[in-house]
Motif scaffolding. Structure first.
Motif, mmCIF file in Angstrom:
data_model
loop_
_atom_site.group_PDB
_atom_site.id
_atom_site.type_symbol
_atom_site.label_atom_id
_atom_site.label_comp_id
_atom_site.label_asym_id
_atom_site.label_seq_id
_atom_site.Cartn_x
_atom_site.Cartn_y
_atom_site.Cartn_z
ATOM 1 N N GLU A 201 -3.129 -2.418 -12.944
ATOM 2 C CA GLU A 201 -3.081 -1.325 -11.862
ATOM 3 C C GLU A 201 -3.098 -0.048 -12.328
ATOM 4 O O GLU A 201 -3.757 0.824 -11.694
ATOM 5 C CB GLU A 201 -1.704 -1.688 -10.951
ATOM 6 C CG GLU A 201 -1.645 -0.714 -9.844
ATOM 7 C CD GLU A 201 -2.623 -0.878 -8.555
ATOM 8 O OE1 GLU A 201 -2.678 0.045 -7.838
ATOM 9 O OE2 GLU A 201 -2.957 -2.125 -8.656
ATOM 10 N N PHE A 204 -6.385 1.679 -13.046
ATOM 11 C CA PHE A 204 -7.373 2.057 -12.085
ATOM 12 C C PHE A 204 -6.585 3.303 -11.342
ATOM 13 O O PHE A 204 -7.482 4.058 -10.916
ATOM 14 C CB PHE A 204 -7.328 0.991 -10.774
ATOM 15 C CG PHE A 204 -7.955 -0.340 -11.453
ATOM 16 C CD1 PHE A 204 -9.568 -0.433 -11.054
ATOM 17 C CD2 PHE A 204 -7.543 -1.510 -11.850
ATOM 18 C CE1 PHE A 204 -9.958 -1.483 -11.519
ATOM 19 C CE2 PHE A 204 -8.157 -2.620 -12.153
ATOM 20 C CZ PHE A 204 -9.278 -2.763 -12.144
ATOM 21 N N TYR A 246 -7.182 -5.143 -6.564
ATOM 22 C CA TYR A 246 -7.621 -3.817 -7.028
ATOM 23 C C TYR A 246 -8.985 -3.394 -6.344
ATOM 24 O O TYR A 246 -9.354 -2.307 -6.489
ATOM 25 C CB TYR A 246 -8.299 -3.759 -8.534
ATOM 26 C CG TYR A 246 -7.011 -4.523 -9.549
ATOM 27 C CD1 TYR A 246 -5.728 -3.919 -9.447
ATOM 28 C CD2 TYR A 246 -7.388 -5.527 -10.263
ATOM 29 C CE1 TYR A 246 -4.520 -4.304 -10.072
ATOM 30 C CE2 TYR A 246 -6.171 -6.036 -10.892
ATOM 31 C CZ TYR A 246 -5.101 -5.596 -11.076
ATOM 32 O OH TYR A 246 -3.944 -6.014 -11.740
ATOM 33 N N HIS A 249 -9.503 0.496 -5.177
ATOM 34 C CA HIS A 249 -9.769 1.661 -5.861
ATOM 35 C C HIS A 249 -11.181 2.208 -5.963
ATOM 36 O O HIS A 249 -12.144 1.535 -6.461
ATOM 37 C CB HIS A 249 -9.293 1.222 -7.201
ATOM 38 C CG HIS A 249 -7.669 0.991 -7.172
ATOM 39 N ND1 HIS A 249 -6.880 1.879 -7.375
ATOM 40 C CD2 HIS A 249 -7.034 -0.042 -7.357
ATOM 41 C CE1 HIS A 249 -5.522 1.335 -7.472
ATOM 42 N NE2 HIS A 249 -5.870 0.201 -7.695
#
Length: 765
Positions: A201, A204, A246, A249
């Motif tokens: 994470e 990103f 994710y 993002h």
């Protein structure tokens, strides 16, 4: 069989298991916001929110969901919106639209504006909250071009191969990734490809803030794709998990099923079809390049983008052509790129090996120990070469910079391209040690060049020059076509293009101003032509062509080499010969001899222009050299301008040569050395001087005397410079050789010298 992924491989890190980053236990409410996905609608100036709610208490039948968007950059908080939700089942999906209005801001590399969506679910028993960031970003492709929010984008990328020597694992904190992305940005990049893995994470989040375009890959680097049902099932599930974790993002732009996959493209096409149906916020590809026969030269039916080294019409990266074709700076890859209907990205360009930096050993203070570098250091010390390691690093590295420059510029000159992916800006310590980077494994500069110079040709806007060759004579007119590659956020209007051609002392051979024009964003546009006579150059010189966009920081520069035309050579009292017997007779008579045999009469290594590809351990059938090493101030090179390293004016010289192995003559000091690869660490040379009996000798394994070779101006000039030196008082060789020392360079009985490589491809192991 090969089953690898950079998330789990000995090539770049330790093999680790368990959990990295944050671990927590959380008491759940009776209704949980399990997933909240945000789908930007640029044209509608709104977002679509899809939320998945899971009920854990069957007594709960009603809830309220509130959505609120904030923008930290503008300080604006949008009006919250609340919706009732009924629970006929334990899992409920809702879809809602949320308007952002006329002041909506887009996300891209130039303006990475981020929004925060706060979602909350209220019941009588409590409130569950879910927060996610997003950007108003839509990625697509039009007429084969990659677009972000409808604007054409050119990816200036490198690979991120999960190389973190201090921990052996990727960082899960943002500080660790800020170093990666800030370094990449300083070198002009806007794109990272995560080779066969998905980052955590934190990566990103940093990429979102800094405006980087990311290509994520499934943990899949396999030659047996589609063969195992358990693996197939895992890949589908892993894709779903990556998107769930994710997918919001904005930096998450592209996803590939893996690296260089083989063989089942029926499975891969079906898999990509599934990905596209599940989530349309990203572009997808079956593989990042492949060696599979019948595939890899054209996009697959389901590919949204195409990453490759070649098409069915030829190479699209310089590694395949630079050693085979005489330098020509007019060239690009438009012919090979013709007909490709999706964004075309050049795969893993570069891979020019740089000699190890022994100073880096001290940086390994964590999990990994640099046993490879220590072994090389020990070998150098044993052979008495440790004092040359820094020079080996500098010459091979500076040479690599020039090769990367031409690689990148050819890509940018190609109108159909949507970008390139370097391999790499950073070293790769695996696969037997592949030190191809201009920054080391710690994302620290090796000081081979500075970031500002690299950004001349690795930026949103790059002045480009097309000209036919590297070496010229003073009776010629230098001609160049200037182009501007503009992948900036706006058109460039009303700017003149300024050019200047100077030598190293600052003497100006020519200057000019091309008419101001409009260079539209997303295009490569001609700016005009340069013509300048070279008759003002009186002596051999290295000239610098500099092109600048008026009143901006955008500039670029190139070297050319200019020599007076030499119709006849006055060798003075130097005997010039290709024949060893004639040379020995003249030396016995006390004469000065320049011996330059035909390369096919010599024992030695193949004369190659390009340095070692990737790793001399992983690909051992290479000639294995890494460019020349010389002292530009040596009087023998007084009339042959050069840096200490190889550059384009050396192409014809080294391609028509053999490299001599000088291990048996350690006391000789070559005029032109050749840097060996770090596996062998031999003393190598192309030109050396010595005493022989009453005579004095310069031996050149560069072919200076053959009729065909002497037609090249750079060959004539080097021959002229050497003979001028031999006729001067400076020619006082210090070493001494005998006939027995020289004959092994010619004798076919010398088994200790490596023969010419028989590898037909850089990929043969």
């Amino acid at each position: 069989m090969r089953e690898l992924a950079h998330a789990y491989t000995e090539d770049t890190q330790v093999k680790w298991n368990g959990v990295l980053g944050r671990m927590e236990l959380k008491a759940e409410n009776d209704v949980k916001l399990q997933q909240v996905n945000v789908y930007p609608d640029i044209a509608g100036k709104r977002i679509k929110v899809k939320a998945v709610l899971v009920r854990t208490n069957p007594q709960t039948t009603q809830a309220e969901v509130t959505l609120q968007v904030n923008c930290a950059e503008t300080g604006k908080s949008y009006e919250p919106q609340t919706y009732p939700v009924a629970f006929p089942h334990d899992t409920v999906c809702i879809e809602k639209e949320y308007a952002l209005g006329e002041d909506m801001r887009l996300w891209d590399e130039f303006s990475p504006t981020l929004y925060t969506l706060q979602a909350s679910c209220h019941t009588r028993q409590g409130t569950d909250r879910y927060e996610t960031t997003f950007g108003m970003r839509e990625i697509g492709h039009t007429d084969g071009y990659l677009t972000i929010n409808g604007n054409r984008v050119f990816l200036r990328g490198t690979l991120e191969c999960c190389i973190f020597p201090l921990t052996g694992t990727p960082p899960t904190d943002e500080a660790g990734w800020e170093k990666v992305f800030s370094t990449a940005k300083a070198w002009g990049l806007n794109h990272l490809r995560f080779h066969s893995y998905c980052p955590p994470e934190a990566a990103f989040k940093v990429a979102d803030r800094m405006g980087f375009y990311l290509q994520v890959e499934l943990p899949n680097w396999s030659l047996t794709v589609g063969k195992d049902t358990a693996t197939n099932r895992f890949l589908y599930q892993e894709f779903d998990r990556i998107i769930a974790a994710y997918g919001n993002h904005p930096s998450f732009c592209m996803l590939s099923a893996g690296n260089e996959l083989q063989p089942d493209f029926q499975f891969l096409n079906a898999f990509v079809g599934y990905m596209k149906r599940q989530d349309n916020r990203h572009l997808y590809a079956t593989t990042t390049f492949t060696f599979e026969q019948g595939h890899g030269t054209q996009p697959e039916p389901e590919d949204d983008f195409f990453v490759t080294q070649w098409t069915d019409k030829g190479w699209i990266r310089g590694q395949g052509v630079f050693d085979a074709e005489e330098p020509n700076f007019n060239k690009d890859y438009r012919q090979a790129a013709e007909g490709i209907k999706v964004p075309l990205i050049s795969h893993e360009i570069g891979q020019y090996s740089v000699y190890p930096d022994m100073k880096e050993i001290g940086n390994y203070t964590g999990t990994l120990e640099p046993l490879n570098l220590k072994a090389i250091q020990k070998d150098l010390e044993k052979k008495g070469l440790a004092g040359k390691a820094e020079r080996y690093l500098q010459v091979s590295g500076r040479f690599a910079v020039q090769l990367y420059k031409e690689e990148i510029e050819r890509a940018m000159k190609t109108p159909q391209f949507s970008g390139y992916q370097l391999l790499g800006l950073q070293d790769f310590p695996g696969q037997g040690t592949a030190l191809v980077g201009l920054v080391n494994a710690f994302w620290e500069s090796k000081k081979l060049t500075d970031e500002r110079y690299f950004r001349q040709f690795c930026s949103p806007v790059v002045p480009l020059a097309r000209f036919e060759k590297a070496t010229w004579t003073t009776n010629e007119t230098f001609a160049a076509q200037v182009e501007i590659a503009n992948y900036y956020k706006e058109d460039i209007r009303g700017k003149h293009i300024l050019w200047q051609l100077t030598d190293k002392t600052g003497y100006e051979v020519g200057r000019g101003k091309l008419d101001a024009g409009t260079f539209k964003k997303g295009t490569v546009t001609s700016a005009g032509e340069i013509h300048v006579g070279l008759e003002k150059v009186r002596n051999a010189a290295q000239l610098c062509l500099k092109v600048t966009i008026e009143d901006t920081d955008w500039e670029n520069s190139w070297s050319i080499w200019v020599y007076p035309p030499l119709k006849e050579l006055n060798a003075g009292d130097v005997v010039l010969t290709q024949d060893i017997s004639q040379a020995l007779s003249a030396l016995d008579a006390g004469k000065k001899v320049l011996l330059s045999p035909r390369p096919d009469k010599l024992e030695g290594l193949e004369g190659k222009f390009l340095p070692v590809f990737w790793s001399p351990v992983h690909f051992p059938k290479q000639a294995g050299t890494m460019g020349i090493l010389c002292d530009p101030k040596h009087p023998a090179l007084l009339h042959f301008p050069t840096e200490m390293h190889s550059d384009w004016q050396w192409w014809n010289l080294v391609k028509h040569s053999k490299v001599l192995v000088m291990d048996s003559l350690p006391d000789l000091q070559p005029i032109i050395e050749v840097t060996d690869n770090f596996v062998n660490n031999r003393r190598l040379a192309s030109v050396f001087e010595t005493k022989y009996g009453k005579g004095k000798l310069i031996m050149s394994s560069i072919d200076l005397l053959s009729t065909k070779s002497k037609q090249k101006p750079e060959v004539k000039q080097l021959l002229y410079s050497l003979t001028q030196y031999m006729n001067s008082a400076d020619f006082v060789p210090t070493g001494t050789v005998s006939k027995q020392d020289l004959l092994p360079f010619f004798s076919k009985q010398n088994k200790g010298v490596e023969k010419r490589t028989d590898a037909r491809s850089i990929y043969e192991e």
